[in-house]
Design an enzyme around this catalytic site. Structure first.
Site, short mmCIF file in Angstrom:
data_model
loop_
_atom_site.label_atom_id
_atom_site.label_comp_id
_atom_site.label_asym_id
_atom_site.label_seq_id
_atom_site.Cartn_x
_atom_site.Cartn_y
_atom_site.Cartn_z
N TYR A 73 2.82 -4.41 -4.53
CA TYR A 73 1.66 -3.79 -5.19
C TYR A 73 0.82 -3.03 -4.18
O TYR A 73 0.40 -1.89 -4.42
CB TYR A 73 0.85 -4.90 -5.87
CG TYR A 73 -0.31 -4.42 -6.71
CD1 TYR A 73 -0.10 -4.02 -8.03
CD2 TYR A 73 -1.60 -4.39 -6.22
CE1 TYR A 73 -1.15 -3.60 -8.82
CE2 TYR A 73 -2.67 -3.98 -7.00
CZ TYR A 73 -2.44 -3.58 -8.31
OH TYR A 73 -3.49 -3.17 -9.09
N SER A 130 -6.40 1.07 -6.18
CA SER A 130 -6.95 -0.28 -6.13
C SER A 130 -7.58 -0.46 -4.76
O SER A 130 -7.31 0.32 -3.83
CB SER A 130 -5.82 -1.29 -6.33
OG SER A 130 -6.20 -2.61 -5.99
#
Length: 277
Positions: A169, A156
């Site tokens: 995350y 990401s």
């Protein structure tokens, strides 16, 4: 150009919907048979609905519509033994393994100092350790095939920059980048390439839900998709609030194909310029 991965077999985790389904269909459209895995049940700390068995079945149906073979299995990437068994079964049925897309992931929200042990652990165990378990299950098949291969790990932009409210995350996605770099060096002598894709916000259920909207609109009592588009767009350099799953799938296809035969150990941002800002 068609048939860019013709005759190959691709393993994809998190394949029931969203980016995973998109990757499966993009690779199938270019000639790959597919091993499609997904947990297909809810996880306690996740604030949006996860995929269902029917979603995974639909992915399989659509792959078959493209004329390719598919093996689908409900598997939790936290269960290493079940994951190995599923990959072994898929390779046994389809005859080989050439491409691995470790895509399964979840997201939950909260300041780092307020996250519960369960919330932290579930994100890290799926988004980082689950990626490692996927490669552990798959790499022996790539080596046994003797044809090299391509591994694409879903990271990401949160694997390249910090983002408040997403410490678990961000930590996991940074870890995926580090894992990729190490695997790339370990597997290069065997002509197995390893890279990450690093998307900005993608129009999937993981992003398009109220919990995500509240990260960007903390003072709005009624955050919506349309309202979220404003701060999401400000994060990117190009004038778009988010990208589509197909944009990421195009990058996955490139990295999986022989067009990228000398590309390994890189993080490929598909991010509308977010990291450049």
């Amino acid at each position: 150009m068609t048939g860019r991965v013709a005759g190959k077999v691709a393993l994809i985790t998190g394949a029931a919907r969203g980016q995973g389904r998109s990757h499966a269909l993009r690779l199938a459209a270019e000639g790959a048979d597919i091993i499609a895995l997904d947990i297909c049940r809810q996880i306690e700390s996740v604030p949006y609905s996860l995929a269902t068995p029917e979603d995974l079945e639909e992915t399989g149906r659509q792959v078959k519509e493209l004329g390719q073979n598919v093996v689908t299995r409900e598997v939790d990437v936290r269960d290493g033994e079940a994951l190995i068994a599923a990959v072994n079964d898929g390779v046994s049925q389809l005859g080989r393994l050439d491409i691995v897309v470790a895509n399964a992931g979840i997201m939950s929200i909260g300041p780092s100092f307020e996250l519960s042990e369960q919330t932290w652990s579930q994100v890290v165990d799926i988004n980082l350790s689950g990626v490692w378990r996927t490669t552990k299950a798959a790499v022996p098949h790539l080596i046994a095939g003797g044809n090299g291969g391509s591994i694409v790990l879903t990271s990401s932009i949160a694997g390249l920059i910090g983002q408040p409210g997403l410490a678990h995350y961000v930590a996991a996605k940074h870890g995926v980048v580090g894992l990729m770099k190490t695997l790339a060096l370990e597997l290069a002598p065997l002509s197995i390439r390893v890279n990450t894709v690093n998307p900005t916000c993608v129009d999937t259920d993981m992003i398009m839900n109220e919990a995500t909207y509240r990260i960007f609109l903390p003072d709005d009592p009624h955050p919506t998709r349309d309202k979220f588009a404003v701060p999401a767009g400000e994060m990117n350099a190009l004038p778009v609030p988010w990208i589509e799953s197909g944009d990421v799938s195009n990058a996955v296809l490139f990295l999986a194909s022989d067009e990228a035969r000398y590309i390994t150990g890189i993080s490929l941002p598909v991010d509308a310029g977010a990291v450049a800002k």
